[in-house]
Design a protein around this motif. Sequence first.
Motif, mmCIF file in Angstrom:
data_model
loop_
_atom_site.group_PDB
_atom_site.id
_atom_site.type_symbol
_atom_site.label_atom_id
_atom_site.label_comp_id
_atom_site.label_asym_id
_atom_site.label_seq_id
_atom_site.Cartn_x
_atom_site.Cartn_y
_atom_site.Cartn_z
ATOM 1 N N ARG A 1 -3.110 -8.512 -7.800
ATOM 2 C CA ARG A 1 -2.396 -9.226 -7.308
ATOM 3 C C ARG A 1 -2.750 -10.235 -8.040
ATOM 4 O O ARG A 1 -0.313 -10.445 -8.676
ATOM 5 C CB ARG A 1 -2.771 -9.508 -5.860
ATOM 6 N N GLU B 1 -4.306 0.490 -2.706
ATOM 7 C CA GLU B 1 -3.799 -0.760 -2.367
ATOM 8 C C GLU B 1 -4.244 -1.612 -3.418
ATOM 9 O O GLU B 1 -5.153 -1.420 -4.240
ATOM 10 C CB GLU B 1 -4.372 -1.725 -1.191
ATOM 11 N N ARG C 1 0.898 -0.985 -0.106
ATOM 12 C CA ARG C 1 -0.021 -0.104 -0.435
ATOM 13 C C ARG C 1 0.625 1.324 -0.363
ATOM 14 O O ARG C 1 1.838 1.396 0.976
ATOM 15 C CB ARG C 1 -0.760 0.528 0.738
ATOM 16 N N GLY D 1 -10.933 -2.512 -11.333
ATOM 17 C CA GLY D 1 -10.814 -3.356 -10.051
ATOM 18 C C GLY D 1 -9.491 -4.052 -9.488
ATOM 19 O O GLY D 1 -9.631 -4.953 -8.657
ATOM 20 N N GLU E 1 -8.363 1.409 -10.606
ATOM 21 C CA GLU E 1 -9.815 0.984 -10.431
ATOM 22 C C GLU E 1 -10.279 0.785 -10.953
ATOM 23 O O GLU E 1 -11.593 0.231 -10.129
ATOM 24 C CB GLU E 1 -9.653 2.366 -9.419
ATOM 25 N N THR F 1 -5.641 -4.807 -4.828
ATOM 26 C CA THR F 1 -6.433 -5.779 -4.539
ATOM 27 C C THR F 1 -6.651 -7.348 -5.227
ATOM 28 O O THR F 1 -5.058 -7.698 -5.551
ATOM 29 C CB THR F 1 -8.405 -5.588 -5.872
ATOM 30 N N PRO F 2 -7.568 -8.205 -4.598
ATOM 31 C CA PRO F 2 -6.673 -9.432 -4.891
ATOM 32 C C PRO F 2 -6.699 -10.221 -6.777
ATOM 33 O O PRO F 2 -5.929 -11.004 -7.042
ATOM 34 C CB PRO F 2 -7.459 -11.011 -4.189
ATOM 35 N N VAL G 1 -7.197 -2.002 -8.471
ATOM 36 C CA VAL G 1 -6.714 -1.537 -6.686
ATOM 37 C C VAL G 1 -7.528 -0.894 -6.263
ATOM 38 O O VAL G 1 -8.935 -0.543 -7.248
ATOM 39 C CB VAL G 1 -5.885 -0.162 -7.221
ATOM 40 N N THR G 2 -7.861 0.073 -4.771
ATOM 41 C CA THR G 2 -8.537 0.301 -4.182
ATOM 42 C C THR G 2 -8.147 1.982 -4.065
ATOM 43 O O THR G 2 -6.527 1.761 -3.264
ATOM 44 C CB THR G 2 -9.222 -0.190 -3.562
#
Length: 170
Positions: free
Chosen positions: A124, A118, A73, A101, A98, A120-121, A103-104
């Motif tokens: 990643r 951060e 993060r 979907g 974002e 996201t799954p 990162v947030t």
Amino acid sequence: MDATDRHLQVWDAMFTAPDGRDRETEGALHRAVRIHQASDRRLKVVLQDDPMSHDEYMTLHVLVGGQTKGRPRSTPAQLADLAGVSRAGMTGRLDKLERSGLVTRTPDSDDRRSVIVEITPAGRAAWERVAHRWSSEEGTLFDGLSTEELRTLNALLRKAFVALERTDRI
């Protein structure tokens, strides 16, 4: 003889240094840039058929490496610095990530003026998908060196980089 040696022949005709240090500095910098360019070209080949762009992947890459509070993060400003882009450029990259979907962005509980980015799954998973393919390509960049020679190269580059960090903000 490599491309840098040919470059240095031109350099030698223009500049002379009695100790040869300028020539060696130019050679090291030229080779470092060319290695980075080769790595970047290979990443772009890996990304040819991927839905993620080069800039999006590199943003996820620096985010994964930007561990804060034990998790990948960072603030947008930190990511911009790590990626070597403007803050406005980073905002555009983060907008796309974002929307996809990957990162947030949430308000920073420690500083209400800032946000925390951060992965996201899904982000990643997308990063890992490319990282594994790119890693195998990167591994070939130094095929001409043994493992011991690569360790020596790393030790020398580390020594140079530590000295640079003392004098420059990197």
